[in-house]
Motif scaffolding. Structure first.
Motif, PDB file in Angstrom:
ATOM      1  N   CYS A  17      -2.954   4.181  -1.553  1.00  0.00           N
ATOM      2  CA  CYS A  17      -1.805   3.309  -1.779  1.00  0.00           C
ATOM      3  C   CYS A  17      -1.024   3.707  -3.021  1.00  0.00           C
ATOM      4  N   LEU A  20       2.170  -0.851  -6.402  1.00  0.00           N
ATOM      5  CA  LEU A  20       2.856  -1.963  -5.758  1.00  0.00           C
ATOM      6  C   LEU A  20       4.345  -1.994  -6.074  1.00  0.00           C
ATOM      7  N   SER A  21       4.699  -1.513  -7.253  1.00  0.00           N
ATOM      8  CA  SER A  21       6.110  -1.553  -7.641  1.00  0.00           C
ATOM      9  C   SER A  21       6.928  -0.430  -7.009  1.00  0.00           C
ATOM     10  N   SER A  22       6.270   0.543  -6.371  1.00  0.00           N
ATOM     11  CA  SER A  22       7.019   1.669  -5.811  1.00  0.00           C
ATOM     12  C   SER A  22       7.362   1.495  -4.339  1.00  0.00           C
ATOM     13  N   ALA A  23       6.549   0.755  -3.610  1.00  0.00           N
ATOM     14  CA  ALA A  23       6.806   0.582  -2.175  1.00  0.00           C
ATOM     15  C   ALA A  23       5.948  -0.556  -1.639  1.00  0.00           C
ATOM     16  N   GLU A  24       6.393  -1.122  -0.546  1.00  0.00           N
ATOM     17  CA  GLU A  24       5.629  -2.174   0.129  1.00  0.00           C
ATOM     18  C   GLU A  24       4.373  -1.558   0.744  1.00  0.00           C
ATOM     19  N   LEU A  25       3.272  -2.282   0.661  1.00  0.00           N
ATOM     20  CA  LEU A  25       2.020  -1.804   1.260  1.00  0.00           C
ATOM     21  C   LEU A  25       2.112  -1.845   2.778  1.00  0.00           C
ATOM     22  N   SER A  26       1.523  -0.841   3.402  1.00  0.00           N
ATOM     23  CA  SER A  26       1.416  -0.874   4.862  1.00  0.00           C
ATOM     24  C   SER A  26       0.315  -1.857   5.239  1.00  0.00           C
ATOM     25  N   ASP A  29      -3.103  -0.137   4.550  1.00  0.00           N
ATOM     26  CA  ASP A  29      -3.426  -0.071   3.130  1.00  0.00           C
ATOM     27  C   ASP A  29      -3.769  -1.446   2.575  1.00  0.00           C
ATOM     28  N   SER A  30      -3.056  -2.468   3.016  1.00  0.00           N
ATOM     29  CA  SER A  30      -3.334  -3.812   2.501  1.00  0.00           C
ATOM     30  C   SER A  30      -4.710  -4.293   2.951  1.00  0.00           C
TER      31      SER A  30
END
Length: 117
Positions: A17, A20-26, A29-30
């Motif tokens: 992953c 968190l600040s760079s992209a939404e988690l899939s 991954d979550s």
């Protein structure tokens, strides 16, 4: 509690992953990261993980870390949960089991929470 089967990471796996600040988690991954954080959400498991992580030589025998205020079968249950979440690896040597923090897990979890990237 849910009966949802959570994936088990291979011991060599690195949490994939991005912060968190760079992209939404899939979704995948979550689920993976939630299983790790859930495993550490129990005080006994957190203490066991800490004992393994801070052990001299990077590994700890179950015989040296089982003094966490619960019975030995309960310790085994918690260690199993930490292994299933991909946080620990284990190796049996004779009658004892030795535990190590899974490679790159702590760094991967820290990177996920790094909001300064």
């Amino acid at each position: 509690m849910s009966n949802l089967e959570l994936p088990v990471l291979e011991p060599e796996a690195v949490p994939c992953c991005a912060p968190l600040s760079s992209a939404e988690l899939s979704v995948g991954d979550s689920v993976t990261m939630a299983a790790m954080f859930k495993a550490l959400g129990d005080p006994v498991r957190l203490r066991l993980f800490s004992k393994v992580a801070s052990a001299e030589g990077g590994e700890a025998c179950v015989c040296d870390i089982q003094d966490v205020g619960v019975s030995q079968p309960t310790v085994s249950h918690h260690l199993k949960k930490l292994r299933e979440a991909g946080l620990l690896t284990s190796e049996r040597r004779g009658t004892w089991v030795y535990y190590r923090v899974a490679p790159s897990v702590v760094a991967g979890m820290a990177a996920l929470l790094d909001l300064d990237r």
